[in-house]
Design an enzyme around this catalytic site. Sequence first.
Site, PDB file in Angstrom:
ATOM      1  N   GLU A   1       0.825  -1.209   0.000  1.00  0.00           N
ATOM      2  CA  GLU A   1       0.000   0.000   0.000  1.00  0.00           C
ATOM      3  C   GLU A   1       0.860   1.260   0.000  1.00  0.00           C
ATOM      4  O   GLU A   1       0.526   2.251  -0.662  1.00  0.00           O
ATOM      5  CB  GLU A   1      -0.941  -0.002   1.211  1.00  0.00           C
ATOM      6  CG  GLU A   1      -1.958  -1.132   1.221  1.00  0.00           C
ATOM      7  CD  GLU A   1      -2.853  -1.130  -0.001  1.00  0.00           C
ATOM      8  OE1 GLU A   1      -3.207  -0.027  -0.472  1.00  0.00           O
ATOM      9  OE2 GLU A   1      -3.208  -2.224  -0.488  1.00  0.00           O
TER      10      GLU A   1
ATOM     11  N   ASP B   1       3.598  -4.254  -5.857  1.00  0.00           N
ATOM     12  CA  ASP B   1       4.177  -5.530  -5.420  1.00  0.00           C
ATOM     13  C   ASP B   1       5.700  -5.500  -5.516  1.00  0.00           C
ATOM     14  O   ASP B   1       6.410  -5.965  -4.603  1.00  0.00           O
ATOM     15  CB  ASP B   1       3.639  -6.672  -6.290  1.00  0.00           C
ATOM     16  CG  ASP B   1       2.222  -7.077  -5.925  1.00  0.00           C
ATOM     17  OD1 ASP B   1       1.738  -6.644  -4.863  1.00  0.00           O
ATOM     18  OD2 ASP B   1       1.601  -7.822  -6.705  1.00  0.00           O
TER      19      ASP B   1
END
Length: 556
Positions: free
Chosen positions: A415, A496
């Site tokens: 995030e 990611d």
Amino acid sequence: MTEATYQTPTKPKAAAAAMAPKFGDDPNSAVDAQAALVMRKGFLDDVIDGIQMGLIAIVLISLILVAVFSDSLPVLYPALKPLYAFIGSIPSMLTRLPEYVLMIKDNLPTTTDEALLLMKESCHQFDQLLNSLPYKECVLVFSWAIYLWEAKLDIRQRDRLHEVRRPATIASFIPRQAYLEANAYGLDKSSLSLVKNAFTQIQTTVIILYDLTPWLWYAVVDAVEDFTGYGPEYEITHSIVYFIAVTLISTALSLPFDLYSTFIVEKKHGFNKQTIGLYVTDMIKTLLLTAFLGGPIVAAFLWVIIKTGSQFYFYAWALMAAVQLLAIVIYPTFIQPLFNKFDPLPEGELRNEIEALASRLNFPLKKLYVVDGSKRSGHSNAYVFGFLKSKRIVIYDTLINQCSTEEIVAIVGHELGHWKKNHILRMLTAVQIQTFVIFYAFSRFVGERRMYTSFGMDTMPVLVGLIFFQYLYQPLDSLLSFATNVLSRAHEFDADAFSKKLGFSKPLASALVKLQIENKGIMNPDPLYSAYHYSHPPLVERLNAINDPDVAPKTE
């Protein structure tokens, strides 16, 4: 634990005890029962197969009729004469395609004046097209074309969900039971979606064919005038009441499907935690917020259009951009707390690890919350919100129950990757571009009287014009939504990779697998369906990217 290899079961029931394992460790295992459930095709699948076969038969018969009676069809069915003429012109159009390309090439502007003249002529021809466009027919064609396209994607996805064999790419880390449970959950959601989408499409067709949109508008105008004395000149007042009426009707029509989804499908698969009382309370809160917040927004939007004339698209876009930015600020701070309880994350290892990560990245963390997501659902999530130097991280209590500390920190790292890479700003920019395109296109249609008269209107209220335009805009909206999903998926890969570079490769991968299993996410989606619908990449693609050796494993 080692799992038995999938084998095709033998038919004789008497030999069940002696036959080799089918899906699980023994012939009567829970895995076998789940596999049988997933493979079973019910009434809805039979209907789908019947419709597809029927459509194929209709196409074949039509081709035969055209081939045999091509010269007589215009006489037998004169109403379809334009269609026959178009089909008959296709061969010549294809053979003349190189000629058309050369013609376009020869007429391309070479100077600024020629380009401006071409643009002016194109705008004039477009305006003439708007004056002659069969709006209702176009809306019906667009609506059904998109519905059939998306229904076909749904059916492709449904066929994938009936599979019981795990793909080799996930067999090593996804248990067979979890794979089958996810497919069973997906099938139940697919069944509801297919029925709901068909109902919605029929509903839309009836509304268009029988001019129910203008009927409701004039019913609202008459009611407001009878009760308040406000006549047709009070368009904004009428529009607010109309907006509330449409909201109530839409809620009522979707209520049976939402109730079935919440209390049948979600409960069956262990996700729903709501009571009827909580559900009703949430619905009332949502309707009240829609009325008290949506009404003023509609009024401001219409006032801007009425006051700014033909250039309203810029001012309307600026207004909605301000509203969207304001919503980002007030929703998590003032609106979401009406539905969920936000508590500071308790002191301990998890809080210390997240605060250390935020400090390491110079993330201006102001608050760290845990939200009671388990109050309504077993699904889990985590997100970051806030502007400038006031950032907050929110973690669902379900996520804390499902993942280890290291895995949660890896998810938070993902995030924070969105924040570090400015993904939120990029998505906001993409949304604003899309909104501007919508309002500019709407400005070209809103003043076209033919659009209103083709739907049975003898007046031209702006809000109703926006509804008609949304029907016309559907194909472009689908393309823009797909483009937004492409951008979103790229951002997910990027986030990611950021978390991986922080040193969270293994815990991030294990967290993704764990959340996929816990949330019963589809493990093997249809590629075309996922490309069109998914804002996040499928699990296998994300894991492959995380395991990509070209991405550095860690940066300090």
